[in-house]
Design a protein around this motif. Sequence first.
Motif, PDB file in Angstrom:
ATOM      1  N   ILE A  48       0.796  -1.192   0.156  1.00 18.41           N
ATOM      2  CA  ILE A  48      -0.219   0.121   0.018  1.00 18.41           C
ATOM      3  C   ILE A  48       1.128   1.117  -0.021  1.00 18.41           C
ATOM      4  N   GLY A  49       1.082   1.948  -1.208  1.00 18.97           N
ATOM      5  CA  GLY A  49       1.585   3.067  -1.181  1.00 18.97           C
ATOM      6  C   GLY A  49       0.689   4.358  -1.160  1.00 18.97           C
ATOM      7  N   ILE A  56       6.735  16.094   0.238  1.00 19.92           N
ATOM      8  CA  ILE A  56       5.612  15.920  -0.748  1.00 19.92           C
ATOM      9  C   ILE A  56       6.126  15.151  -1.831  1.00 19.92           C
ATOM     10  N   ILE A  57       5.270  14.317  -2.269  1.00 18.01           N
ATOM     11  CA  ILE A  57       5.555  13.555  -3.365  1.00 18.01           C
ATOM     12  C   ILE A  57       4.416  13.811  -4.594  1.00 18.01           C
ATOM     13  N   GLU A  58       4.962  14.282  -5.653  1.00 18.25           N
ATOM     14  CA  GLU A  58       3.885  14.538  -6.597  1.00 18.25           C
ATOM     15  C   GLU A  58       3.767  13.650  -7.754  1.00 18.25           C
ATOM     16  N   LYS A  92      13.784   4.915  -4.981  1.00 14.50           N
ATOM     17  CA  LYS A  92      13.031   3.477  -4.620  1.00 14.50           C
ATOM     18  C   LYS A  92      11.705   3.689  -3.534  1.00 14.50           C
ATOM     19  N   GLU A  93      12.119   4.755  -2.705  1.00 13.03           N
ATOM     20  CA  GLU A  93      11.181   5.431  -1.756  1.00 13.03           C
ATOM     21  C   GLU A  93       9.886   5.843  -2.409  1.00 13.03           C
ATOM     22  N   GLU A  94      10.431   6.700  -3.529  1.00 11.21           N
ATOM     23  CA  GLU A  94       9.117   7.133  -4.279  1.00 11.21           C
ATOM     24  C   GLU A  94       7.981   6.143  -4.702  1.00 11.21           C
ATOM     25  N   LEU A  95       8.951   5.258  -5.345  1.00  4.79           N
ATOM     26  CA  LEU A  95       8.285   3.857  -5.926  1.00  4.79           C
ATOM     27  C   LEU A  95       7.280   3.211  -5.132  1.00  4.79           C
ATOM     28  N   GLY A 146       5.970  -2.697  -3.002  1.00 10.16           N
ATOM     29  CA  GLY A 146       6.830  -2.841  -1.974  1.00 10.16           C
ATOM     30  C   GLY A 146       8.300  -2.481  -2.226  1.00 10.16           C
ATOM     31  N   GLU A 147       9.116  -2.934  -1.210  1.00  9.62           N
ATOM     32  CA  GLU A 147      10.676  -2.736  -1.386  1.00  9.62           C
ATOM     33  C   GLU A 147      11.026  -3.643  -2.516  1.00  9.62           C
TER      34      GLU A 147
END
Length: 232
Positions: free
Chosen positions: A115-116, A165-167, A177-180, A187-188
């Motif tokens: 879940i992202g 903040i991610i757009e 990787k963190e944004e994806l 997941g990772e």
Amino acid sequence: MKESLAMKIIIAGTALLFGLSAFIAVSEDKGMTEDTAIIIEEQATSLTEGTEDEEKVTMTSANEEELWINLNTADETEFEKLDGIGTYIAVEIVKYRQSNGDFRNREEIKNVNGIGEGLYLKIKDNIYVENPVYETTTELSTTREPTTTAEPTEAVTTTEPYTIIIEYPLDLNTATKEELMTLPYVGEAEAEAIIDLRNRIGVYSHVYELLYVEELEQKEVAEIIEFVTVSK
């Protein structure tokens, strides 16, 4: 128990049809034309059918209740009712709750594997936590120079909260990787696989190249592409 207005109208319409049959029989003796009787019968039938349709609409509206799920009491079956949540993620939600205790707030569900941010945005209006608790967990270290005193002092380190903040859409050719990992179903392991494929092919030329990522299923890619793009 009080009868609904719609039911009363149906009863009245049914009675009207029975009364109409007797009325037509008497009218034939009095010279009423057959066409006139048919017109009256059709109007009565239309009244009854219209009322039945109205009741069906009312029943349908009552059945279409808003989905509202408590993260700390729902089971896998209830979680699967959420948009984008399949059996795998439903199980992961319950496993996370069993391992970490009750959810403190609805945003914490983003810590569940798969879940992202993208999937969270789709389900956030259908989930809740009673008496949510929010804490500042992300901090940024800053250093402040010491003031002039009689004796030298060490620099004082303080912490200040900050928000990342991610757009969207994310660029598959530059995303970290963190944004994806904020994408649905990512997941990772999935994020690392997406980056590995990017390194092997040079750059992504189309979002559908995510289908080559073995860790992702076709139906998952279909939802992910709504939140990604590729730089030209």
